[in-house]
Design an enzyme around this catalytic site. Structure first.
Site, PDB file in Angstrom:
ATOM      1  N   GLU A 255       0.821  -1.212   0.000  1.00  0.00           N
ATOM      2  CA  GLU A 255       0.000   0.000   0.000  1.00  0.00           C
ATOM      3  C   GLU A 255       0.860   1.270   0.000  1.00  0.00           C
ATOM      4  O   GLU A 255       0.651   2.179   0.803  1.00  0.00           O
ATOM      5  CB  GLU A 255      -0.972  -0.018   1.185  1.00  0.00           C
ATOM      6  CG  GLU A 255      -1.889  -1.231   1.146  1.00  0.00           C
ATOM      7  CD  GLU A 255      -2.988  -1.231   2.188  1.00  0.00           C
ATOM      8  OE1 GLU A 255      -2.791  -0.664   3.277  1.00  0.00           O
ATOM      9  OE2 GLU A 255      -4.061  -1.796   1.896  1.00  0.00           O
ATOM     10  N   ASP A 334      -8.469  -9.027   3.553  1.00  0.00           N
ATOM     11  CA  ASP A 334      -8.293  -7.966   4.543  1.00  0.00           C
ATOM     12  C   ASP A 334      -9.424  -7.915   5.570  1.00  0.00           C
ATOM     13  O   ASP A 334     -10.289  -7.037   5.483  1.00  0.00           O
ATOM     14  CB  ASP A 334      -8.192  -6.615   3.820  1.00  0.00           C
ATOM     15  CG  ASP A 334      -7.614  -5.532   4.717  1.00  0.00           C
ATOM     16  OD1 ASP A 334      -7.271  -5.845   5.863  1.00  0.00           O
ATOM     17  OD2 ASP A 334      -7.504  -4.390   4.259  1.00  0.00           O
ATOM     18  N   GLU A 362     -12.441  -2.771  12.005  1.00  0.00           N
ATOM     19  CA  GLU A 362     -12.477  -1.928  10.802  1.00  0.00           C
ATOM     20  C   GLU A 362     -13.650  -2.275   9.879  1.00  0.00           C
ATOM     21  O   GLU A 362     -14.364  -1.391   9.416  1.00  0.00           O
ATOM     22  CB  GLU A 362     -11.150  -2.084  10.058  1.00  0.00           C
ATOM     23  CG  GLU A 362     -11.083  -1.301   8.773  1.00  0.00           C
ATOM     24  CD  GLU A 362      -9.723  -1.414   8.092  1.00  0.00           C
ATOM     25  OE1 GLU A 362      -8.824  -2.090   8.631  1.00  0.00           O
ATOM     26  OE2 GLU A 362      -9.561  -0.811   7.011  1.00  0.00           O
TER      27      GLU A 362
HETATM   28  C1  GCV Z   1      -2.441   0.175   8.586  1.00  0.00           C
HETATM   29  C2  GCV Z   1      -6.081  -1.961   5.469  1.00  0.00           C
HETATM   30  C3  GCV Z   1      -6.454  -0.761   6.294  1.00  0.00           C
HETATM   31  C4  GCV Z   1      -5.272   0.170   6.471  1.00  0.00           C
HETATM   32  C5  GCV Z   1      -4.119  -0.628   7.091  1.00  0.00           C
HETATM   33  C6  GCV Z   1      -3.801  -1.789   6.166  1.00  0.00           C
HETATM   34  C7  GCV Z   1      -2.701  -2.683   6.735  1.00  0.00           C
HETATM   35  O1  GCV Z   1      -5.850  -1.591   4.148  1.00  0.00           O
HETATM   36  O2  GCV Z   1      -7.537  -0.097   5.729  1.00  0.00           O
HETATM   37  O3  GCV Z   1      -5.666   1.218   7.309  1.00  0.00           O
HETATM   38  O4  GCV Z   1      -2.995   0.179   7.286  1.00  0.00           O
HETATM   39  O5  GCV Z   1      -4.949  -2.581   6.001  1.00  0.00           O
HETATM   40  O6  GCV Z   1      -3.048  -3.668   7.356  1.00  0.00           O
HETATM   41  O7  GCV Z   1      -1.541  -2.377   6.558  1.00  0.00           O
END
Ligand code: GCV
Length: 635
Positions: A255, A334, A362
């Site tokens: 990411e 995720d 989340e």
């Molecule tokens: C910490 C998802 C979440 C992100 C998180 C990422 C990860 O994409 O939305 O906020 O980043 O996972 O686990 O690195």
């Protein structure tokens, strides 16, 4: 301190053994002393009257760093023995038993995994990424702080058997980039000491580009000698300054975060370079496997995000240093409410692994909805794949923390049950998760049988209920993209995240069997065949693995579409019923705690109705197939 004691709020018990009146100890370590203090305070809170003589509990500290403890019966009372860390766990185990009204029996215990930790996604500015319980208690205004909560948090973690805590977000930005550089050694040392008093080690997330960003080097190439030297020297200084440091957690090539890929190096070359730097200090590297293409073109029908982590890491199996642990999220995508177990957890043969759960909800209601994840965690731990059962293969367990500086620590009072259960399962993955839900309820709300039955029932049903009114059958990703809260059935469809269901007026889902992306084959031939065939695929994962027409017949004869409609109606009704069941506890739960949960339930019911109507109406508009039961859908 303005924070709830959570499950450590011991209430007087009528049936305490006489030896709780006196605790003596031959303890020397900070942990041994903490154990003695906890027992004295805890017994007093449980209603034991202090006595100068008579039977007593004796603490006997043994040398070493072990974490096990032993309770033996001797003439004038029981003896709790073990190294300092073990005594802490033994002390909390004894207190828990007594608080639950159970008689402690002689025996011994030791944790299954040497590392049982919580990962904080706390940012240096005090905010928390995906945090739903207030702000950080580890960082304020750009600096780490060792405040009143630090020690209380360490107590809470130790009381459920946890022993590691990573302070900062894996997305390392802003002032957090300087945690490595010496600027905050004093603060980190203080936090490390406060945690260590309860046997909890401190970890830091680091940026792979630190040599470039903070070290002033022209590269962060893991094979560059100057880069390797920079990391070694940085670790030599940091581990000396912060002796309780356990190591680093790294999100690389993920990411947008920097990583070895930028230099044409493998994940193993990147991780091993850091492993070499921390090794002289007994440090370890937790290397996240969350590597996938986050700039996918939605028109690209071939790439399947679910495949990415296994495709990246499986070919490297056996190439990682032995102080590297590969950290894989519990599922391949995720933290959706339902995903299959990540194939990395059941196929890697020569690499240490650590599973990452997410207590921060989340995608499971953001601590506004009750969603107890104990059974889901247990499903993962008990899952058996070609190389064995997950819980037997792991070297460690971690979870993204759900805590913040809210009075109740977890935003929703009932979300504390997730923290509690996680700790108990890390200590002993063979525990029945349901038992831990019941324990938590009794420790938190006391011995009222109606409260115990109601709250436990709510917890046990909550994940299925949430799944029903949001995204049943493993489909996932129908939430609002920026917030990840509330319904938006096509919100992720034309985006770059590789999270599509590609619904048309006829079909829904991504085919991940052999005729599709082939993801199911990552589980090996036997399990792959089960998942790869829609007739044998577990129904709760049907739309994760298969693309199906809406008139596909489910095993009970309903059509796929009718099942989805039904789930939304039933899940929503169940959420309303849970809220009502909570209302009936008024007067039996302390009023402030009662109100806090009641307010959350109001939001849950509002949101559940919204999910039901948005998803069902969207499907109705796509298909023009009405609900067989004639319930309201909106055209
Ligand atoms: C910490 C998802 C979440 C992100 C998180 C990422 C990860 O994409 O939305 O906020 O980043 O996972 O686990 O690195």
């Amino acid at each position: 301190m303005n924070a709830s004691p959570l499950w450590l709020d011991f209430r007087p018990r009528p049936d305490l053994p006489l030896w709780t009146r006196r605790v003596t100890g031959e303890v020397t370590s900070p942990q041994g002393k903490a154990a003695l203090r906890e027992l004295r305070q805890g017994f007093a809170a449980l209603g034991a009257e202090a006595a100068g003589d008579g039977p007593c509990l004796r603490l006997r500290e043994e040398p070493g760093e072990g974490e096990g403890w032993r309770l033996s019966a001797e003439k004038d009372g029981p003896v709790l023995s073990g190294p300092g860390r073990g005594l802490v766990y033994g002390a909390f185990a004894l207190l828990r038993k007594l608080a639950l009204g159970e008689a402690p029996v002689p025996g011994e215990e030791a944790p299954r995994y040497p590392l049982r930790m919580l990962d904080h996604w706390d940012n240096a500015d005090g905010s928390i990424e995906r945090g739903y319980a207030g702000n950080s208690f580890f960082f304020r205004e750009g600096r780490p702080v060792c405040g009143g909560r630090t020690r209380e948090y360490a107590r809470l973690l130790a009381s459920v058997g946890l022993n590691g805590c990573c302070l900062n977000n894996v997305n390392v930005t802003g002032e957090a980039l300087y945690l490595l550089t010496g600027k905050y050694d004093g603060e980190l040392r203080a936090i490390g000491e406060a945690l260590a008093e309860y046997g909890v080690s401190l970890w830091l997330s680091v940026s792979f580009a630190a040599p470039l960003e903070q070290g002033g080097l022209p590269t962060a190439d893991p094979l560059d000698p100057a880069v390797r030297r920079w990391w070694r020297e940085t670790c030599d200084r940091l581990f000396r300054a912060v002796p309780d440091l356990g190591g680093f957690l790294v999100k690389a090539d993920s990411e947008g975060r920097p990583g070895p890929q930028s230099y044409g190096r493998t994940q193993a070359e990147g991780a091993n370079m850091l492993a070499e730097a921390v090794k002289p200090h007994g440090g370890r590297i937790l290397w996240r496997c969350f590597v996938y293409d986050c700039t996918q073109d939605w028109r690209d029908l071939k790439t399947d995000r679910a495949r990415a982590q296994y495709d990246t890491f499986a070919p490297l199996d056996g190439q990682f240093a032995d102080n590297v642990l590969l950290q894989a999220k519990n599922g391949p995508v995720d933290f959706q409410v339902r995903e299959p177990v990540s194939p990395l957890l059941v196929r890697l043969e020569h690499t240490k692994s650590i599973v990452e759960f997410q207590l921060a909800q989340e995608y499971t209601g953001q601590q506004k909805h009750v969603c107890w994840l104990g059974a889901a965690m247990k499903e993962v731990l008990d899952f058996t794949g070609p190389a064995g059962t997950v819980k037997d293969r792991l070297s460690a367990v971690c979870a993204v923390s759900n805590t913040g500086d809210d009075f109740n620590w977890t935003g929703h009072d009932l979300a504390a049950a997730n923290l509690y259960t996680f700790g108990r399962l890390c200590w002993d993955p063979d525990l029945d998760a349901e038992v831990t839900a019941r324990e938590w309820t009794r420790l938190t709300y006391g011995p009222d049988p109606l409260v115990e039955a109601t709250v436990t029932d709510i917890l046990l049903r909550s994940r299925e209920v949430y799944e029903q009114y949001t995204v049943p059958l493993g489909i996932g990703w129908m939430c609002d993209p920026p917030t990840h809260y509330g319904p938006s059935p096509e919100g992720f469809e034309y985006d770059r995240w590789g999270t599509y269901h590609r619904a048309t007026c006829r079909e829904i889902g991504v085919e991940r069997g052999p005729a599709g992306t082939g993801y199911s084959e990552q589980y090996g031939p036997a399990l792959g065949a089960v998942y790869g065939n829609m007739d044998t695929c577990p129904e709760e994962l049907l739309l994760f693995f298969h693309r199906l027409p809406y008139d596909y017949r489910m095993r009970d004869g309903r059509t796929l579409l009718q099942r989805i409609y039904d789930d939304h109606f039933e899940g929503c009704a169940a959420a309303e019923a849970m809220a009502k069941a909570w209302d009936a506890l008024e007067g039996r739960v302390r009023s402030d705690a009662f109100r806090r949960v009641q307010v959350r339930f109001r939001e849950q019911v509002r949101s559940a109705r919204e999910w039901r109507d948005v998803v069902n109406s969207w499907l109705y508009r796509l298909t023009l197939i009405p609900d067989e039961k004639g319930r309201k859908l909106y055209l």
